[in-house]
Write a protein that holds these residues in place. Structure first.
Motif, PDB file in Angstrom:
ATOM      1  N   LYS A   1      -5.734  -3.796   6.140  1.00  0.00           N
ATOM      2  CA  LYS A   1      -5.186  -2.446   6.230  1.00  0.00           C
ATOM      3  C   LYS A   1      -6.259  -1.450   6.692  1.00  0.00           C
ATOM      4  CE  LYS A   1      -1.161  -3.671   4.945  1.00  0.00           C
ATOM      5  NZ  LYS A   1      -0.149  -3.804   6.005  1.00  0.00           N
TER       6      LYS A   1
ATOM      7  N   VAL B   1      -8.598  -1.722  -4.374  1.00  0.00           N
ATOM      8  CA  VAL B   1      -8.581  -0.893  -3.169  1.00  0.00           C
ATOM      9  C   VAL B   1     -10.006  -0.445  -2.832  1.00  0.00           C
ATOM     10  CG1 VAL B   1      -7.738   1.265  -2.150  1.00  0.00           C
ATOM     11  CG2 VAL B   1      -6.215  -0.124  -3.557  1.00  0.00           C
TER      12      VAL B   1
ATOM     13  N   MET C   1      -2.997   5.032  -0.364  1.00  0.00           N
ATOM     14  CA  MET C   1      -2.672   4.233  -1.546  1.00  0.00           C
ATOM     15  C   MET C   1      -3.491   4.721  -2.747  1.00  0.00           C
ATOM     16  SD  MET C   1      -2.912   0.100  -2.064  1.00  0.00           S
ATOM     17  CE  MET C   1      -2.311  -0.657  -3.584  1.00  0.00           C
ATOM     18  N   GLN C   2      -4.780   4.947  -2.529  1.00  0.00           N
ATOM     19  CA  GLN C   2      -5.642   5.388  -3.634  1.00  0.00           C
ATOM     20  C   GLN C   2      -5.248   6.780  -4.126  1.00  0.00           C
ATOM     21  OE1 GLN C   2      -7.284   3.170  -5.038  1.00  0.00           O
ATOM     22  NE2 GLN C   2      -9.471   3.535  -5.243  1.00  0.00           N
TER      23      GLN C   2
ATOM     24  N   SER D   1       2.039  -2.956  -6.061  1.00  0.00           N
ATOM     25  CA  SER D   1       0.794  -2.456  -5.489  1.00  0.00           C
ATOM     26  C   SER D   1      -0.379  -3.419  -5.625  1.00  0.00           C
ATOM     27  CB  SER D   1       0.419  -1.118  -6.156  1.00  0.00           C
ATOM     28  OG  SER D   1       1.404  -0.137  -5.949  1.00  0.00           O
TER      29      SER D   1
ATOM     30  N   PRO E   1      -2.482  -5.181  -1.428  1.00  0.00           N
ATOM     31  CA  PRO E   1      -2.206  -4.442  -0.187  1.00  0.00           C
ATOM     32  C   PRO E   1      -2.626  -5.172   1.089  1.00  0.00           C
ATOM     33  CG  PRO E   1      -4.115  -3.533  -1.313  1.00  0.00           C
ATOM     34  CD  PRO E   1      -3.513  -4.536  -2.242  1.00  0.00           C
TER      35      PRO E   1
ATOM     36  N   LEU F   1      -5.361   2.649   3.030  1.00  0.00           N
ATOM     37  CA  LEU F   1      -5.995   2.448   1.721  1.00  0.00           C
ATOM     38  C   LEU F   1      -6.242   3.775   1.021  1.00  0.00           C
ATOM     39  CD1 LEU F   1      -8.606  -0.322   2.669  1.00  0.00           C
ATOM     40  CD2 LEU F   1      -6.396  -0.638   1.515  1.00  0.00           C
TER      41      LEU F   1
ATOM     42  N   HIS G   1       0.820  -1.218   0.000  1.00  0.00           N
ATOM     43  CA  HIS G   1       0.000   0.000   0.000  1.00  0.00           C
ATOM     44  C   HIS G   1       0.852   1.266   0.000  1.00  0.00           C
ATOM     45  CE1 HIS G   1       0.786  -0.372   4.347  1.00  0.00           C
ATOM     46  NE2 HIS G   1       0.522   0.913   4.434  1.00  0.00           N
ATOM     47  N   GLU G   2       2.177   1.118   0.159  1.00  0.00           N
ATOM     48  CA  GLU G   2       3.081   2.264   0.190  1.00  0.00           C
ATOM     49  C   GLU G   2       3.959   2.368  -1.065  1.00  0.00           C
ATOM     50  OE1 GLU G   2       3.593   1.726   5.052  1.00  0.00           O
ATOM     51  OE2 GLU G   2       5.000   0.790   3.638  1.00  0.00           O
TER      52      GLU G   2
END
Length: 413
Positions: free
Chosen positions: A259, A294, A267-268, A252, A255, A264, A216-217
């Motif tokens: 989480k 996501v 990430m989005q 990616s 994730p 999230l 997610h990073e």
């Protein structure tokens, strides 16, 4: 009365309830969470009494000695850059819907607060978490990739909004270029890909690492370079973006189910910028596939969070945060003493997660909502008590509402 008219009246009544309650949230964010001396937002309230809502904030002297910890964890000065970025994005959506010219001044103030976070300390490219209102200059020295993610995302949205004039756009070019330059200089193998604290030393918590991170990073670093290239058109940043883009998109893919909503959402935000700018059709499709995934994870989180909120009493949801100096429990976080909020932490977190997870549902191309999701959003915006909630999560409720309005997923009042 004919059936069509009855339905129209019901829709009008429901949308009016939304609008009235959301305006309460808007008023609370500006009257209670906004810090006019520094043009940023605080994390929580410790009082509903006018003028004392954030009396717990650190003093300039406390910040100068990095007390209680170099992140300002749990003090109310922890997430100013995150909240400013989210507010800036929300203001862009609200303006797109309403064309309300008064939003220009609001956006200019939020931008000025974010600019202060990036410049007041004199360390180019470093995004401080917040700025102490007492002296309007003291900052904690440890930031995080989360702060930088929302900072860049909000600035990028603002740059492309009619709210930003050419003078502001030039300032954004400078700010995002400086962030990109810091990443180029510090995010290296020798630094374990860490962009480091304001004093140039490594962050002991791992929260400033930008590469070789979790799924997610992974998109954060190329997103920063892509946004800097997009606004400044400096080939140096395009090269860095393309260097990391393909691998970051691959990383990616998964994730993970557990989480939290903030992870999230960030990430989005990263994927949104990369998707908008990606020139390769196959990679662009792959990014959107990840964004749909996501979205689906956020949908589960949204349902779960609403169920948890439903179990809380109105008194629970009205709970105020503490003065962090007086709490009985402190946790040692790799050498950073972190005051623990006790039961308030859950209320603060649930309020945020409801807005964050709802917002993610609509951060894709041509978003739609299921009947269940639409009903849940209606209920959230109609019934949430925004006048008696001490969490900065109200910002994300506003963001979700105006994103839904922008995409025509909630009726206008």
């Amino acid at each position: 009365m004919n059936r069509h008219l009855v339905i129209c009246l019901l829709v009008w009544s429901v949308s009016l309830c939304h609008a009235q309650n959301i305006e309460r949230a808007w008023d609370m964010v500006w009257s209670r969470f906004y810090l006019p001396k520094v043009q940023t937002f605080g994390d929580y309230l410790s009082s509903y009494e006018k003028g004392k809502e954030q009396a717990h904030l650190p003093t300039a002297e406390e910040v100068r000695r990095q007390y209680p910890n170099p992140c300002g964890y749990s003090t109310g000065m922890e997430d100013g850059a995150i909240l400013g970025g989210a507010m800036l994005s929300m203001l862009c959506d609200r303006f797109e819907v309403t064309k309300d010219e008064s939003l220009r001044e609001k956006a200019a103030n939020v931008f000025a607060g974010l600019q202060r976070c990036a410049t007041v300390h004199g360390v180019k490219g470093f995004v401080a978490r917040n700025v102490c209102p007492e002296d309007a200059k003291s900052t904690y020295i440890n930031s995080s990739r989360d702060q930088v993610t929302h900072f860049v995302h909000g600035m990028w949205q603002y740059f492309h909004s009619p709210l930003a004039d050419e003078s502001v756009k030039q300032q954004i070019r400078v700010l995002l270029a400086e962030v990109a330059e810091r990443m180029i200089a510090f995010v290296t193998l020798e630094n374990d890909f860490d962009f480091c604290r304001a004093d140039g030393t490594r962050c002991p918590l791992g929260i400033c690492r930008m590469w070789q991170v979790q799924a997610h990073e992974a998109a954060r670093l190329p997103m920063i370079y892509a946004a800097a290239w997009d606004v400044a058109k400096n080939e140096r940043y395009r090269v860095q973006w393309r260097k990391y883009a393909t691998e970051a998109i691959t990383q990616s893919a998964n994730p993970g189910e557990g989480k939290p909503a903030y992870a999230l959402l960030q990430m989005q935000c990263s994927l949104e910028v990369l998707h908008a700018l990606e020139p390769d059709a196959a990679l662009k499709t792959q990014i959107h596939t990840h964004m749909l995934h996501v979205r689906d994870l956020a949908a589960k989180r949204f349902t779960s969070v609403l169920a948890q909120i439903a179990k809380k009493s109105p008194e629970d949801m009205r709970m105020l945060g503490p003065d962090w100096r007086t709490v009985p429990e402190w946790k040692n976080q790799k050498g950073y003493p972190n005051p623990q909020w006790g039961p308030f932490r859950e209320i603060w977190h649930l309020t945020r997660e409801a807005g964050e997870s709802a917002l993610i549902l609509m951060m894709i191309d041509s978003p739609t909502l299921t009947d269940e999701q639409s009903a849940a959003l209606h209920k959230l915006f109609e019934s949430f008590d925004y006048t008696h909630n001490a969490s900065c999560g109200l910002v994300y409720h506003l963001a979700a509402y105006w994103k839904a309005r922008r995409h025509g997923l909630l009726p206008a009042s």
